[in-house]
Enzyme design. Structure first.
Site, short mmCIF file in Angstrom:
data_model
loop_
_atom_site.label_atom_id
_atom_site.label_comp_id
_atom_site.label_asym_id
_atom_site.label_seq_id
_atom_site.Cartn_x
_atom_site.Cartn_y
_atom_site.Cartn_z
N HIS A 242 14.08 64.64 77.41
CA HIS A 242 14.53 65.56 78.45
C HIS A 242 15.88 65.18 79.03
O HIS A 242 16.47 65.94 79.80
CB HIS A 242 13.48 65.68 79.57
CG HIS A 242 13.39 64.47 80.47
ND1 HIS A 242 12.48 63.45 80.28
CD2 HIS A 242 14.09 64.13 81.58
CE1 HIS A 242 12.62 62.55 81.24
NE2 HIS A 242 13.60 62.94 82.05
N ASP A 270 8.57 63.65 74.30
CA ASP A 270 9.71 63.36 75.18
C ASP A 270 10.48 62.20 74.58
O ASP A 270 10.49 61.09 75.10
CB ASP A 270 9.24 63.04 76.60
CG ASP A 270 10.37 63.15 77.63
OD1 ASP A 270 11.52 63.43 77.22
OD2 ASP A 270 10.10 62.95 78.83
N GLY A 349 16.65 59.25 87.70
CA GLY A 349 17.66 58.40 87.10
C GLY A 349 17.04 57.28 86.27
O GLY A 349 17.70 56.69 85.42
N SER A 351 14.66 57.88 84.20
CA SER A 351 14.21 58.51 82.96
C SER A 351 14.85 57.87 81.74
O SER A 351 16.05 57.58 81.72
CB SER A 351 14.56 59.99 82.97
OG SER A 351 13.57 60.74 83.64
N SER A 366 9.22 58.75 80.91
CA SER A 366 9.21 60.21 80.81
C SER A 366 9.26 60.83 82.20
O SER A 366 10.24 61.46 82.58
CB SER A 366 7.97 60.69 80.05
OG SER A 366 7.90 62.10 80.05
#
Length: 458
Positions: A242, A270, A349, A351, A366
């Site tokens: 993502h 993801d 942030g 992620s 994720s």
């Protein structure tokens, strides 16, 4: 009942054949340096629990309420428990119903079975036995039906579902119980298999925002590097899907041109990877507290209950435990599956950042809910599936990471460094056949004959 008799004999033989490999670390009475009589490395030695850096141990102490010796013993016990559970899974076959660890030092391994006749074999391996109604295969099949049904439904109000081996059910976490019942009905999952659990917050991806360092996508949004990788001679890193689509450009935390997304999947999965330019070199490290390097020595998946720590560019190091494997989660953008559910916190942030147990890579951040001030939960995309999907090789401190042999005599067989193996996979090596006990990406030095924590000769 001749089939049952044959099964009991098979379980007993499998346990007897591997009994010498059991390390008393499950009861906290052995150390990583205790080797079996045949000098084969213990699971803790194979997985390099001694490589856990001070920063990771400190984060475990803070977030799990441990002292340093407890944190070190926990990593040893979790490594040994994973190997023991892998052997019992192979021995019990269709009776196997899951395994998990518990206790401050993960000193107790529980293995579930659908057959009471398996109890003695489980206890002979130093684990607690739990007799349950449903096998792991049955629970996984029910969860797969939920995944199929979710494709045709709006699951925003029933956003998380998973196999919970500790309660021997498939759990649907729902904001509205009616939404959970709708999903279960559409999937045709029997009430005896299912449990509905209330939740109050919808998971989200941690957009906007560092193994742990920050990078920027198209000079705009920020995510975190998961794990440095190679693909042949190309260097790069794994991260969350993502964070960016294929073709998107990235710059590093220093805002210097860095690379380009080569592949990205989200939703559904993801996962993504970025190929970097010649200015950037892939290293076998994750960024730890105070800028310290945390080394990565492999990617053996941790069991339910095991400790896991996360590095991210917003909140740095935080630790918790693995609560569920094989989880599905619905974000605003859609559903992804399977991910691993944890008690680790994260914020926007973080992620794409790294999850690591000891020195073993686990996955990339994720999404989740909550934050690191009030507490929360997170989900990570397992790293082995990401590596397998894109044909990537995790950068580790243990080998040449090139996917080739170790330069010594090649005994032949189907086993190959760089391949991702799952529990139950079989390979040949040196004229013998081996069964995989724990999911991992093979690397030089981890040949089946060398690592009984990962492979069982059959």
């Amino acid at each position: 009942m001749p089939h049952r008799h044959r099964h009991r004999r098979a379980v007993g033989a499998a346990v007897a054949a591997t009994a010498a490999l059991l390390v008393a670390g499950l009861s906290g009475s052995a150390s990583a340096g205790t080797a079996p009589a045949d000098s084969a490395p213990t699971a803790a030695e194979t997985l390099r629990t001694d490589a856990a850096p001070p920063a990771l141990l400190k984060a475990m102490q803070r977030d799990l309420g441990l002292d340093r010796r407890q944190a070190e013993r926990r990593l040893v016990n979790e490594a040994e428990a994973g190997a023991t559970a892998g052997r019992l899974r192979a021995a019990l076959g269709g009776d196997f119903a899951g395994a998990w660890v518990r206790g401050a030092e993960s000193g107790t391994l529980t293995v579930a079975t659908t057959d009471a006749d398996d109890v003695a074999a489980i206890e002979a391996r130093g684990a607690e036995a739990k007799v349950v109604r449903h096998s792991l295969a049955d629970l996984d099949a029910a969860k797969a039906r939920l995944d199929e049904a979710a494709a045709g439904l709006n699951t925003a109000d029933a956003p998380v579902w998973y196999v919970d081996t500790r309660t021997n059910t498939v759990v649907v976490e729902a904001i509205r119980p009616a939404a959970a019942r709708e999903l279960l009905s559409a999937a045709g999952v029997d009430d005896a298999l299912a449990r509905v659990k209330n939740r109050t917050e919808r998971p989200r991806t941690f957009y906007d925002l560092r193994g742990g360092e920050a990078y920027y996508i198209n000079n705009s949004s920020r995510c975190s590097i998961g794990f440095p990788i190679t693909k042949g001679t190309q260097q790069g890193f794994a991260t969350a899907g993502h964070c960016g689509r294929a073709g998107a450009s990235t710059t590093g935390a220093n805002r210097v041109a860095q690379g380009t997304f080569q592949g990205s999947i989200f939703p559904g999965r993801d996962m993504a990877w970025v190929a970097t330019n010649s200015q950037w070199t892939a290293t076998p490290y994750v960024l730890g507290a105070g800028g310290q390097n945390v080394q990565v020595t492999g990617s053996t998946a941790s069991p339910v209950g095991a400790s896991v720590c996360r590095s991210g560019s917003t909140t740095g190091w935080h630790c918790g435990t693995v609560t569920q494997l094989n989880t599905s989660v619905t974000y605003q953008e859609g559903t992804i599956s399977p991910v691993t559910k944890t008690t680790v916190c994260a914020e926007p942030g973080d992620s794409g950042g790294s999850y690591i147990s000891g020195s073993q890579a686990q996955g990339v951040t994720s999404g989740g809910s909550g934050d690191c001030r009030s507490g929360g939960e997170t989900f990570f995309q397992p790293i082995n599936a990401l590596l397998q999907n894109y044909g990537l090789t995790l950068k580790t401190t243990g080998g040449d990471d090139g996917g080739g042999d170790d330069g010594g005599e090649e005994p032949g067989g189907t086993w190959a460094a760089g391949t991702v193996y799952q529990p139950g996979d079989t390979v040949t090596y040196g004229g013998a056949t081996y069964r995989c006990l724990q999911g991992h990406q093979a690397q030089p030095g981890w040949e089946p004959s060398n690592v009984p924590a990962l492979w069982q000769r059959v």
